[in-house]
Design a protein around this motif. Structure first.
Motif, PDB file in Angstrom:
ATOM      1  N   THR A  15       3.416   3.650   0.801  1.00 38.56           N
ATOM      2  CA  THR A  15       4.395   3.086  -0.114  1.00 38.56           C
ATOM      3  C   THR A  15       4.476   3.918  -1.655  1.00 38.56           C
ATOM      4  O   THR A  15       5.311   4.682  -1.690  1.00 38.56           O
ATOM      5  N   LEU A  16       3.424   3.408  -2.076  1.00 35.34           N
ATOM      6  CA  LEU A  16       3.620   3.981  -3.411  1.00 35.34           C
ATOM      7  C   LEU A  16       2.941   5.203  -4.058  1.00 35.34           C
ATOM      8  O   LEU A  16       3.179   5.767  -4.564  1.00 35.34           O
ATOM      9  N   ARG A  17       1.759   5.745  -2.615  1.00 36.94           N
ATOM     10  CA  ARG A  17       1.542   7.085  -3.127  1.00 36.94           C
ATOM     11  C   ARG A  17       3.011   8.008  -2.517  1.00 36.94           C
ATOM     12  O   ARG A  17       2.803   8.803  -3.595  1.00 36.94           O
ATOM     13  N   ASP A  18       3.592   7.609  -1.196  1.00 36.95           N
ATOM     14  CA  ASP A  18       4.443   8.934  -1.337  1.00 36.95           C
ATOM     15  C   ASP A  18       5.729   8.547  -2.865  1.00 36.95           C
ATOM     16  O   ASP A  18       6.071  10.010  -2.855  1.00 36.95           O
ATOM     17  N   LEU A  19       5.866   7.343  -2.929  1.00 35.55           N
ATOM     18  CA  LEU A  19       6.911   7.269  -4.557  1.00 35.55           C
ATOM     19  C   LEU A  19       6.191   8.173  -5.550  1.00 35.55           C
ATOM     20  O   LEU A  19       7.015   9.105  -5.693  1.00 35.55           O
ATOM     21  N   LEU A  20       4.898   8.215  -5.752  1.00 39.72           N
ATOM     22  CA  LEU A  20       4.403   8.831  -7.211  1.00 39.72           C
ATOM     23  C   LEU A  20       4.517  10.528  -6.628  1.00 39.72           C
ATOM     24  O   LEU A  20       4.261  10.951  -7.395  1.00 39.72           O
ATOM     25  N   THR A  21       4.369  10.555  -5.604  1.00 43.56           N
ATOM     26  CA  THR A  21       3.663  11.738  -5.552  1.00 43.56           C
ATOM     27  C   THR A  21       5.477  12.943  -5.144  1.00 43.56           C
ATOM     28  O   THR A  21       5.309  13.542  -6.282  1.00 43.56           O
ATOM     29  N   LYS A  22       6.234  11.913  -5.688  1.00 36.49           N
ATOM     30  CA  LYS A  22       7.372  12.621  -5.455  1.00 36.49           C
ATOM     31  C   LYS A  22       7.663  12.600  -7.371  1.00 36.49           C
ATOM     32  O   LYS A  22       8.803  13.474  -7.036  1.00 36.49           O
ATOM     33  N   HIS A  23       7.218  11.173  -7.917  1.00 36.72           N
ATOM     34  CA  HIS A  23       8.058  11.242  -8.916  1.00 36.72           C
ATOM     35  C   HIS A  23       6.892  11.139 -10.030  1.00 36.72           C
ATOM     36  O   HIS A  23       7.738  10.686 -11.094  1.00 36.72           O
ATOM     37  N   GLY A  24       5.929  11.057  -9.404  1.00 31.68           N
ATOM     38  CA  GLY A  24       4.787  11.262 -10.410  1.00 31.68           C
ATOM     39  C   GLY A  24       3.728  11.993 -10.738  1.00 31.68           C
ATOM     40  O   GLY A  24       2.460  11.886 -11.052  1.00 31.68           O
ATOM     41  N   GLY A  25       4.274  12.969 -10.741  1.00 28.99           N
ATOM     42  CA  GLY A  25       3.211  14.796 -10.928  1.00 28.99           C
ATOM     43  C   GLY A  25       3.320  14.828 -13.002  1.00 28.99           C
ATOM     44  O   GLY A  25       3.753  14.131 -13.573  1.00 28.99           O
ATOM     45  N   PRO A  26       2.213  16.100 -13.193  1.00 29.56           N
ATOM     46  CA  PRO A  26       1.600  15.574 -13.663  1.00 29.56           C
ATOM     47  C   PRO A  26       2.897  16.311 -14.973  1.00 29.56           C
ATOM     48  O   PRO A  26       2.402  16.028 -15.821  1.00 29.56           O
ATOM     49  N   CYS A  67       0.852 -11.760  -4.151  1.00 25.99           N
ATOM     50  CA  CYS A  67      -0.426 -12.036  -3.642  1.00 25.99           C
ATOM     51  C   CYS A  67      -1.285 -11.942  -4.654  1.00 25.99           C
ATOM     52  O   CYS A  67      -1.185 -12.701  -5.192  1.00 25.99           O
ATOM     53  N   THR A  68      -2.831 -11.586  -3.616  1.00 29.25           N
ATOM     54  CA  THR A  68      -4.016 -11.737  -4.421  1.00 29.25           C
ATOM     55  C   THR A  68      -4.327 -10.620  -5.592  1.00 29.25           C
ATOM     56  O   THR A  68      -2.712  -9.004  -5.344  1.00 29.25           O
ATOM     57  N   ALA A  69      -5.822 -10.556  -5.958  1.00 32.30           N
ATOM     58  CA  ALA A  69      -5.583  -9.236  -6.854  1.00 32.30           C
ATOM     59  C   ALA A  69      -5.758  -8.279  -6.049  1.00 32.30           C
ATOM     60  O   ALA A  69      -6.033  -6.989  -6.627  1.00 32.30           O
ATOM     61  N   THR A  70      -6.345  -8.346  -4.696  1.00 31.18           N
ATOM     62  CA  THR A  70      -6.746  -7.224  -4.030  1.00 31.18           C
ATOM     63  C   THR A  70      -5.253  -6.784  -3.831  1.00 31.18           C
ATOM     64  O   THR A  70      -5.914  -4.775  -4.072  1.00 31.18           O
ATOM     65  N   GLU A  71      -4.285  -6.715  -3.306  1.00 32.39           N
ATOM     66  CA  GLU A  71      -2.884  -6.277  -3.154  1.00 32.39           C
ATOM     67  C   GLU A  71      -2.849  -5.987  -4.756  1.00 32.39           C
ATOM     68  O   GLU A  71      -2.016  -4.521  -4.907  1.00 32.39           O
ATOM     69  N   LEU A  72      -2.812  -6.118  -5.706  1.00 31.62           N
ATOM     70  CA  LEU A  72      -3.001  -5.142  -7.610  1.00 31.62           C
ATOM     71  C   LEU A  72      -3.508  -4.168  -7.335  1.00 31.62           C
ATOM     72  O   LEU A  72      -2.996  -3.233  -7.933  1.00 31.62           O
ATOM     73  N   ALA A  73      -5.187  -4.360  -7.016  1.00 26.72           N
ATOM     74  CA  ALA A  73      -6.230  -3.727  -6.758  1.00 26.72           C
ATOM     75  C   ALA A  73      -5.010  -2.036  -6.582  1.00 26.72           C
ATOM     76  O   ALA A  73      -5.646  -1.395  -6.667  1.00 26.72           O
ATOM     77  N   LEU A  74      -4.908  -2.464  -5.249  1.00 29.83           N
ATOM     78  CA  LEU A  74      -4.456  -0.792  -4.442  1.00 29.83           C
ATOM     79  C   LEU A  74      -3.274  -0.860  -4.951  1.00 29.83           C
ATOM     80  O   LEU A  74      -3.704   0.314  -5.266  1.00 29.83           O
ATOM     81  N   ALA A  75      -2.413  -1.006  -5.685  1.00 29.81           N
ATOM     82  CA  ALA A  75      -1.344  -0.579  -6.044  1.00 29.81           C
ATOM     83  C   ALA A  75      -1.726   0.514  -7.866  1.00 29.81           C
ATOM     84  O   ALA A  75      -1.670   1.095  -7.321  1.00 29.81           O
ATOM     85  N   CYS A  76      -3.126  -0.379  -8.379  1.00 28.23           N
ATOM     86  CA  CYS A  76      -3.347  -0.137  -9.458  1.00 28.23           C
ATOM     87  C   CYS A  76      -3.781   1.354  -9.424  1.00 28.23           C
ATOM     88  O   CYS A  76      -4.178   2.642  -9.852  1.00 28.23           O
ATOM     89  N   GLU A  77      -5.258   1.274  -7.907  1.00 23.29           N
ATOM     90  CA  GLU A  77      -6.045   2.825  -7.289  1.00 23.29           C
ATOM     91  C   GLU A  77      -4.667   3.979  -7.063  1.00 23.29           C
ATOM     92  O   GLU A  77      -5.090   5.354  -7.693  1.00 23.29           O
ATOM     93  N   GLU A  78      -3.619   3.579  -7.099  1.00 22.85           N
ATOM     94  CA  GLU A  78      -2.023   5.030  -6.633  1.00 22.85           C
ATOM     95  C   GLU A  78      -1.760   5.084  -7.921  1.00 22.85           C
ATOM     96  O   GLU A  78      -1.588   6.190  -7.746  1.00 22.85           O
ATOM     97  N   THR A  79      -1.605   3.583  -9.316  1.00 25.55           N
ATOM     98  CA  THR A  79      -1.172   4.716 -10.165  1.00 25.55           C
ATOM     99  C   THR A  79      -2.208   4.968 -10.964  1.00 25.55           C
ATOM    100  O   THR A  79      -2.113   6.080 -11.363  1.00 25.55           O
ATOM    101  N   GLY A  80      -3.488   5.083 -10.827  1.00 27.42           N
ATOM    102  CA  GLY A  80      -4.512   5.481 -11.740  1.00 27.42           C
ATOM    103  C   GLY A  80      -4.768   7.522 -10.694  1.00 27.42           C
ATOM    104  O   GLY A  80      -4.907   7.838 -11.403  1.00 27.42           O
ATOM    105  N   ARG A  81      -4.440   7.481  -9.445  1.00 30.41           N
ATOM    106  CA  ARG A  81      -4.388   8.344  -9.118  1.00 30.41           C
ATOM    107  C   ARG A  81      -3.449   9.521  -9.771  1.00 30.41           C
ATOM    108  O   ARG A  81      -3.604  10.283  -9.655  1.00 30.41           O
ATOM    109  N   ALA A  82      -2.334   9.473 -10.246  1.00 33.15           N
ATOM    110  CA  ALA A  82      -0.986  10.091 -10.541  1.00 33.15           C
ATOM    111  C   ALA A  82      -1.515   9.606 -12.391  1.00 33.15           C
ATOM    112  O   ALA A  82      -0.742  10.536 -12.844  1.00 33.15           O
TER     113      ALA A  82
END
Length: 402
Positions: A15-26, A67-82
């Protein structure tokens, strides 16, 4: 351990990747960093309301997802990608755990629900700008001089004197992540005077008198930094002055933050690699795509191995935060090497201001300056493990074989 992600964890990532693909480009990133806040407030509120991002690791009783740190880490992996500029790191990864660990029940009930719903952002301010040392990532934060000391240096705290239990702070802190826009500052300061000086954490509102905040020019605009000046500014003590282990809370927060930061750095490295792979498939030389040349394939394969190795370390650290500093070292190194390789493989266009490749280089360099460097992360982790000497009650002894 079970290395497989749950359906809920996969859904967070998708879900986060889809949202950032639409609204988090360069283009959106460049526009966001030029705002007063240093990020896109509308997108931040959307991430908070629709995805509950700042409250992922906040307990359910305070309005979070629990949630745990795992969920937060997965979310931040996507924010880092963008390379998303947002107050997520400063607020949810650094400030919220400290409020949870040290705050009184009243403070937790007051602050955490506002953090979870995105209406309150927070920042951790430490004197000297030594965030890595304060969090125990590159040195023992009990012994390191990150907090200043004595009658001068650092930030000094003294009781208000009106009998109401308030405090006043005097001093300044540099390189405060998102410090220019945060609604709440967690400030590390000395209390007790010279004979029994101790470091405590204080809550300072953004509207406090005697507080001046200046946004600094930073290498990476997606990581906005600020200078915080306190001139007899009113503050509240976080928790109670009853011998609470502030250093231990900072170190625990540092280990978990390192795991999340490692995942974010892996996301940035993966984003740079994906853009590079797409480019070499399109760029042609001698009548064929440059990605078909064996030398380019070998280079990309080397970068891919670095990304995947760092990702494995980051995922393990999300499960076991004690491995956070070492995972962070590996991820920061991978991000630096992959970003440099991306620039080279893009050729002449890679280093231009108009191309997004330089954004990944700046993110990798800035993160290592703020949370590293890599060799110190590894050195401190090795020292704590006793790899280079016998371990005594005072710590490892260098030069003694084990």
């Amino acid at each position: 351990m079970d290395a497989a992600f749950t359906a809920e964890q996969d859904e967070i990532r998708r879900t986060l990747r889809d949202l950032l693909t639409k609204h988090g480009g360069p283009g959106e990133v460049r526009a966001a960093v030029r705002t007063t806040e240093g990020h896109d407030p509308a997108l931040w509120h959307r991430l908070a309301l629709e995805l509950g991002l700042p409250g992922l690791a906040v307990a359910e009783e305070y309005g979070g997802a629990g949630c745990t740190a795992t969920e937060l880490a997965l979310a931040c992996e996507e924010t880092g990608r963008a390379l998303l500029p947002s107050p997520l790191l400063a607020t949810a990864v650094l400030a919220a755990p400290l409020i949870t660990a040290l705050g009184t029940p009243e403070q937790r009930a007051e602050l955490l629900p506002r953090i979870a719903d995105g209406t309150l952002t927070a920042a951790l301010a430490v004197p000297g700008g030594s965030m890595a040392a304060a969090l125990g990532l590159t040195a023992d934060n009990r012994a390191a001089a990150w907090a200043g000391g004595g009658r001068a240096g650092g930030i000094q705290a003294h009781p208000d004197g009106d009998g109401g239990g308030g405090w006043r702070l005097y001093g300044e802190a540099d390189r405060v992540l998102d410090g220019h826009s945060a609604g709440l500052l967690l400030v590390a300061a000395h209390a007790g005077g010279y004979p029994r000086s101790r470091t405590l954490l204080f809550l300072v509102s953004a509207e406090s008198e005697g507080l001046a905040r200046t946004r600094l020019t930073s290498m990476d605009e997606t990581r906005p930094l600020a200078r915080i000046e306190l001139r007899d500014a009113p503050a509240r003590l976080l928790g109670a002055d009853d011998g609470t282990d502030v250093y231990g809370a900072l170190a625990d927060t540092g280990s978990r933050a390192a795991a999340v930061l490692a995942a974010e750095a892996v996301g940035a490295a993966a984003g740079a690699l994906e853009r590079t792979v797409a480019y070499v498939k399109e760029r042609e030389q001698f009548g064929r795509a440059i990605g078909s040349f064996q030398a380019v394939k070998h280079r990309l394969a080397d970068l891919y191995v670095r990304v995947e190795a760092a990702r494995s370390a980051a995922y393990y650290a999300a499960w076991d935060p004690a491995a956070g500093p070492l995972a962070l070292a590996q991820a920061l190194e991978a991000a630096r090497i992959v970003a440099g390789g991306a620039v080279q493989l893009h050729g002449g266009i890679g280093f231009t201001w108009e191309h997004e490749a330089h954004l990944y280089v700046k993110r990798a360099a800035a993160d290592e300056l703020l949370f590293g460097p890599v060799h110190r992360l590894r050195d401190h982790a090795a020292g704590r493990a006793g790899l280079f000497g016998a371990v005594t009650a005072d710590g490892p002894v260098r030069g003694v074989a084990v």
